[in-house]
Design a protein around this motif. Structure first.
Motif, short mmCIF file in Angstrom:
data_model
loop_
_atom_site.label_atom_id
_atom_site.label_comp_id
_atom_site.label_asym_id
_atom_site.label_seq_id
_atom_site.Cartn_x
_atom_site.Cartn_y
_atom_site.Cartn_z
N ARG A 59 -8.01 4.88 -4.89
CA ARG A 59 -7.53 6.19 -4.86
C ARG A 59 -6.32 6.36 -4.36
NH1 ARG A 59 -12.11 10.08 -2.07
NH2 ARG A 59 -10.72 11.48 -2.65
N GLY A 60 -6.00 5.73 -3.05
CA GLY A 60 -4.61 5.79 -2.48
C GLY A 60 -3.61 5.09 -3.39
N GLN A 61 -4.00 4.24 -4.36
CA GLN A 61 -3.04 3.63 -5.19
C GLN A 61 -2.65 4.22 -6.25
OE1 GLN A 61 -1.80 -0.46 -5.14
NE2 GLN A 61 -1.48 0.76 -3.22
N MET B 121 0.83 -1.31 -0.08
CA MET B 121 0.10 -0.05 -0.05
C MET B 121 0.82 1.40 0.10
SD MET B 121 -3.51 -0.91 0.18
CE MET B 121 -2.54 -2.04 -1.40
N ILE C 144 -9.33 2.20 -1.53
CA ILE C 144 -8.02 1.64 -1.80
C ILE C 144 -7.32 2.15 -3.23
CG2 ILE C 144 -6.36 -0.46 -1.82
CD1 ILE C 144 -8.62 -2.08 -0.43
N THR D 217 -6.81 -2.95 -5.87
CA THR D 217 -7.89 -2.61 -5.17
C THR D 217 -8.13 -4.06 -4.31
OG1 THR D 217 -9.44 -3.24 -6.79
CG2 THR D 217 -8.90 -0.79 -6.48
N TYR E 263 -8.93 6.69 2.79
CA TYR E 263 -10.23 6.58 1.78
C TYR E 263 -11.03 5.66 2.33
CZ TYR E 263 -7.36 9.92 -0.90
OH TYR E 263 -6.53 10.97 -1.42
N ARG F 9 -2.12 6.34 1.94
CA ARG F 9 -3.33 7.11 2.10
C ARG F 9 -4.56 6.09 2.04
NH1 ARG F 9 -4.15 12.86 2.03
NH2 ARG F 9 -4.85 12.59 -0.21
N GLU F 10 -4.30 4.94 1.40
CA GLU F 10 -5.64 4.25 1.10
C GLU F 10 -6.56 3.92 2.23
OE1 GLU F 10 -2.33 3.43 0.64
OE2 GLU F 10 -2.26 2.62 -1.47
N GLN F 11 -5.94 3.71 3.58
CA GLN F 11 -6.78 3.51 4.74
C GLN F 11 -7.67 4.87 5.07
OE1 GLN F 11 -5.73 0.44 7.31
NE2 GLN F 11 -7.90 0.64 7.22
N ASN G 295 -15.87 7.58 -3.49
CA ASN G 295 -14.64 6.96 -3.68
C ASN G 295 -14.76 6.29 -5.17
OD1 ASN G 295 -13.18 7.35 -1.57
ND2 ASN G 295 -13.72 5.35 -0.55
N PHE H 136 -12.21 7.58 -7.84
CA PHE H 136 -11.26 6.77 -8.47
C PHE H 136 -11.22 6.80 -9.99
CE2 PHE H 136 -10.28 1.91 -9.22
CZ PHE H 136 -8.84 2.10 -9.26
#
Ligand SMILES: *Cc1c(COP(=O)(O)O)cnc(C)c1O
Length: 362
Positions: free
Chosen positions: A235-237, A1, A233, A184, A8, A4-6, A24, A28
């Motif tokens: 979005r953070g990725q 990861m 997830i 994701t 979102y 920032r995934e957590q 999200n 995304f």
């Protein structure tokens, strides 16, 4: 990861958007559009396989139709052809990108037209992140007016002439499965410059519900939309996609720098204008025997490596399918090996892989 995934995912919980839609998912999709270009429309889905299934349906593929598919690929590229009751026609690869050969593609189309059946679509794949021969494959597709379904599951972050993979087909698909360059956990997307395809994909992916106050259906639908939790997830990725590409390319460069001097080891080069995300670093050896020697020596060191994809025309499940081949993918399968390629490999781990290989070769 990436980090920032957590946050979102927590947002999804805090706002109670635990559904296959929500902020999200929208954000995304927007970040994918920013990566691929503003002219591209995006539908986030539950998997890359779901995206291929919808893509074929949108291109009008149905029972009894024929669809051309690159043979050298993962089975998920072709399985949706069978879901629709259509027949795959497998076409071999060329040696410069390991992807669908434009020459054999033409041969297959001409032969099938002579046989009385024009293929409904062409599934071309950017295998291991290396773009297929975009210009040549498009020229053949246009000549016979057959749409391209671009399987970009392994190629997010790759480009051809600075244009992102995923945008070259009439419809493109992405995968965010756990093993892909970003993930994701499970997920995919259908993308197209043609907005009506993407709108129709979202309609079909959400059970094909007609516009009515009650539940009214005029089409068979699917439950293929992406969860708003998993899109968090994603979005953070997306924020770390370029880091992931750099890490994978650095792995590949390290293997090339340390193993390039051995005559037994060959790497897939990027032709002029091609940029691969190097999702997996692969080597070619002179023979099956040397490939196996390397694989087993690595296994002895508790290092997993894998043969390249087994061509689909050689898979038991597709053994009755028509195929237009010249031995290229079969040879790649026999001689090729995917080396450890994760974005989180340490330099000690990479060194261990290389030392093991060097010990076998010297
Ligand atoms: C992973 C993959 C798929 C399928 O994607 P999923 O999200 O796992 O369903 C399709 N084609 C290729 C080439 C792949 O590598």
């Amino acid at each position: 990861m990436g980090g920032r995934e957590q946050n979102y995912v927590n947002e999804a919980f805090e706002t109670n958007w635990i559904a296959p839609l929500g902020p999200n998912v929208n954000a995304f999709e927007k970040s994918i559009r920013e990566e691929l270009g503003e002219s591209v429309n995006v539908a986030a889905l539950s998997s890359g396989t779901a995206a291929l299934h919808l893509g074929l349906e949108l291109l009008g593929v149905g029972k009894g139709d024929e669809v051309i598919c690159q043979s050298f690929t993962f089975s998920a590229s072709a399985n949706p052809i069978s879901y629709l009751g259509a027949e795959p026609i497998f076409v071999d690869s060329e040696t410069e990108t390991w992807n669908i050969s434009p020459i054999l593609l033409r041969k297959a189309i001409e032969s099938r037209i002579k046989g009385g059946k024009k293929p409904k679509a062409i599934i071309a794949v950017h295998l291991y992140g290396m773009p297929y021969k975009i210009t040549e494959v498009r020229a053949v597709a246009d000549e016979f007016q057959i749409p391209i379904l671009e399987d970009s599951a392994e190629a997010l972050g790759s480009t051809f002439q600075n244009i992102p993979c995923g945008t070259f087909g009439d419809i493109g698909i992405l995968s965010f499965n756990g093993n892909k360059i970003i993930t994701t956990s499970g997920g995919g997307a259908l993308v197209s410059k043609n907005k009506s395809y993407v709108e129709r994909a979202i309609f079909l992916a959400t059970q094909a519900r007609d516009d009515a106050p009650h539940y009214q259906h005029s089409n068979i639908g699917y439950n293929y939309r992406m969860s708003n939790v998993l899109a968090g997830i994603g979005r953070g990725q997306m924020e770390v996609l370029s880091d992931r590409v750099n890490a994978r390319r650095a792995n590949h460069q390290y293997y090339k720098d340390t193993l390039g001097q051995f005559k037994e080891i060959e790497f897939l080069r990027e032709p002029e204008g091609y940029f691969s995300n190097r999702w997996l670093s692969c080597i070619l050896t002179p023979s099956y025997e040397i490939r196996e020697k390397l694989r087993l020596a690595l296994l002895d060191e508790n290092v997993e490596s894998r043969p390249l994809w087994k061509p689909l025309h050689l898979q038991p499940v597709f053994k009755a399918s028509q195929h237009f081949v010249d031995g290229t993918s079969e040879s790649l399968f026999e001689r090729g090996l995917c080396l450890p390629s994760g974005s989180n490999l340490t330099s000690e781990e990479l060194e261990r892989v290389v030392t093991t290989i060097k010990n076998v070769l010297s």
